[in-house]
Design an enzyme around this catalytic site. Structure first.
Site, short mmCIF file in Angstrom:
data_model
loop_
_atom_site.label_atom_id
_atom_site.label_comp_id
_atom_site.label_asym_id
_atom_site.label_seq_id
_atom_site.Cartn_x
_atom_site.Cartn_y
_atom_site.Cartn_z
N SER A 255 0.94 -1.01 0.23
CA SER A 255 0.04 0.03 -0.53
C SER A 255 1.16 1.49 0.14
CB SER A 255 -1.04 -0.72 1.00
OG SER A 255 -1.70 0.73 0.59
N HIS A 396 -7.85 -5.67 0.60
CA HIS A 396 -6.71 -4.92 0.58
C HIS A 396 -6.11 -5.11 1.48
CE1 HIS A 396 -3.91 -1.39 -0.01
NE2 HIS A 396 -4.25 -0.88 0.66
C1 GTR Z 1 -5.77 3.83 2.07
C2 GTR Z 1 -4.98 5.16 0.64
C3 GTR Z 1 -4.11 4.63 -0.04
C4 GTR Z 1 -3.06 3.32 0.49
C5 GTR Z 1 -3.88 2.55 1.80
C6 GTR Z 1 -2.89 2.41 2.60
O1 GTR Z 1 -6.30 5.52 2.65
O2 GTR Z 1 -5.78 6.07 0.48
O3 GTR Z 1 -3.41 4.92 -1.01
O4 GTR Z 1 -1.68 4.08 0.61
O5 GTR Z 1 -4.09 4.12 2.81
O6 GTR Z 1 -1.79 2.43 3.04
O7 GTR Z 1 -2.96 1.51 3.94
#
Ligand code: GTR
Length: 416
Positions: A255, A396
């Site tokens: 991420s 995610h």
């Molecule tokens: C989210 C962000 C993403 C990603 C994510 C993370 O909120 O919008 O770009 O980086 O966090 O790092 O888990």
């Protein structure tokens, strides 16, 4: 007159809402033309490795630095290492665990960070290593009660925050599997390098560099640049370690750390494999698709990640002179792997795949293998060329399946 003013006000509101609306509909992805990988700023075609390395690659690195991630200063910061703990007998005797304190200093001010390392005991020779930041402290990656808390953790988390609990992200770090496959692993809490809040920049390593805080220029680095710099400092340390094969260093970032890993991998050629896990906007995803998170949204929510110049492209993603297939291509001829999760639409899985696909021409220039088709593969059917890719079911996260693919990819490129 009142009616006209009312109508204009309504139109303004509609336009603003439309701008901030997140698109998850493939049919609404705008037609776009990607900036050419193999055409120099002067319009010249790039047809040889030499031209790529001497001309185009430096041009692109400069564009990413000045427009997206910010410039990394050349100044050297003093770094010392102190071995805090060493246990040759962890994980039922199959690994050695070490915790090492890094002290970054400019003579007046110090910042401390702790690296946690596990090294497999069985192989007699040097071993390859995975480097990666964790989000919730080294203590979150395992239930081992001897793991020390990061010095900065009390700044970012209130005393009763659930993130003080041990092992809460151990699912993201399958140490057993990594060790069993003959790899070492080195992790650090990313807050140690830049605590992930805009108001905590004074506690980041950026504050140690000459000129801080007077010279906050529009092209200056911020958190992602700092995290990338920090992972190179981990490599400096690993190079001092006898058991580590410093020709076989992989970086894995999830991420926001996937974004930082790609930037670190583009800049530091000591990373021989670069892995982006669900890195999304500002990571592997193509900006020009404007699917899921966009430049305007990321700059609004995380004003401390990218350089100030990047804000010029809010709602004008197509005006950015680069796109992320070019970032991936900067890693060539070293190996790169992009991974997505099916339900992680915010990160635009198709956009992540397509940038890996469109990085192909530079890999082919080196006579390497790239991704052949622009059709996204089926779930759990990894592509393992010199560019790798997979999409898995689920959300995610970093899962055991992701790690299995990374270990297979590393075996393919490090062990043959
Ligand atoms: C989210 C962000 C993403 C990603 C994510 C993370 O909120 O919008 O770009 O980086 O966090 O790092 O888990």
């Amino acid at each position: 007159m009142k009616k006209i003013i009312g109508l204009i006000a309504w139109l303004v509101v509609v336009c603003l809402c439309a701008q901030n609306e997140v698109n998850y509909n493939e049919s609404k992805v705008p037609a776009y033309i990607l900036p050419d990988l193999l055409e120099g700023n002067n319009g010249e075609k790039i047809t040889s490795i030499e031209q790529w390395e001497k001309q185009r690659r430096p041009e692109l690195l400069e564009l990413f630095a000045s427009q997206v991630y910010g410039q990394t200063p050349d100044a050297k910061i003093d770094v010392t290492y102190e071995l805090l703990t060493e246990d040759p007998n962890v994980m039922d005797g199959k690994a050695t665990g070490k915790q090492v304190k890094f002290t970054f200093s400019n003579g007046n001010k110090k910042i401390e960070a702790i690296l946690l390392m596990y090294i497999p005991n069985k192989p007699t020779g040097k071993v390859p290593v995975f480097v990666g930041y964790n989000f919730k402290g080294n203590h979150s990656t395992t239930l081992d009660t001897t793991i020390l808390y990061s010095p900065v953790f009390q700044l970012v988390k209130e005393p009763d925050h659930p993130d003080w609990e041990r092992g809460i992200q151990s699912n993201r770090w399958c140490y057993d599997k990594i060790i069993d496959r003959g790899y070492a692993v080195a992790t650090m809490c990313y807050h140690d390098i830049f605590p992930d809040k805009p108001e905590l920049k004074d506690h980041s390593i950026i504050s140690l560099f000459p000129g801080y805080p007077e010279t906050i220029a529009p092209g200056e680095w911020q958190a992602i640049g700092a995290w990338a710099w920090g992972s190179s400092r981990i490599v400096d340390f690993l190079e001092t370690q006898e058991k580590i094969d410093s020709d076989k260093i992989a970086i894995m970032g999830h991420s926001r750390q996937g974004k930082a890993a790609l930037w670190a991998g583009a800049r530091d050629e000591r990373f021989r494999i670069v892995i982006s896990n669900d890195s999304g906007c500002g990571g592997a995803a193509l900006f020009r698709r404007k699917f899921g998170e966009t430049i305007a949204v990321i700059n609004k929510n995380f004003p401390h990640w990218f350089c100030e110049n990047f804000r010029q492209y809010n709602d004008r993603d197509e005006m950015l002179p680069v796109d992320q297939h070019q970032l991936i291509a900067l890693i060539a001829p070293r190996k790169v792997y992009v991974a997505s999760a099916e339900e992680d639409l915010w990160a635009d899985p198709r956009g992540e795949f397509l940038s890996a696909y469109h990085a192909g021409p530079v890999y082919r220039l080196y006579g390497l293998t790239a991704i052949d088709s622009d059709k996204i593969p089926q779930l759990h059917k990894p592509i393992m060329e010199d560019i790798g890719y997979h999409i898995r079911a689920g959300e995610h996260d970093v899962t055991e399946y992701d790690w299995e693919c990374y270990l297979d990819f590393a075996d393919k490129h490090f062990k043959n």
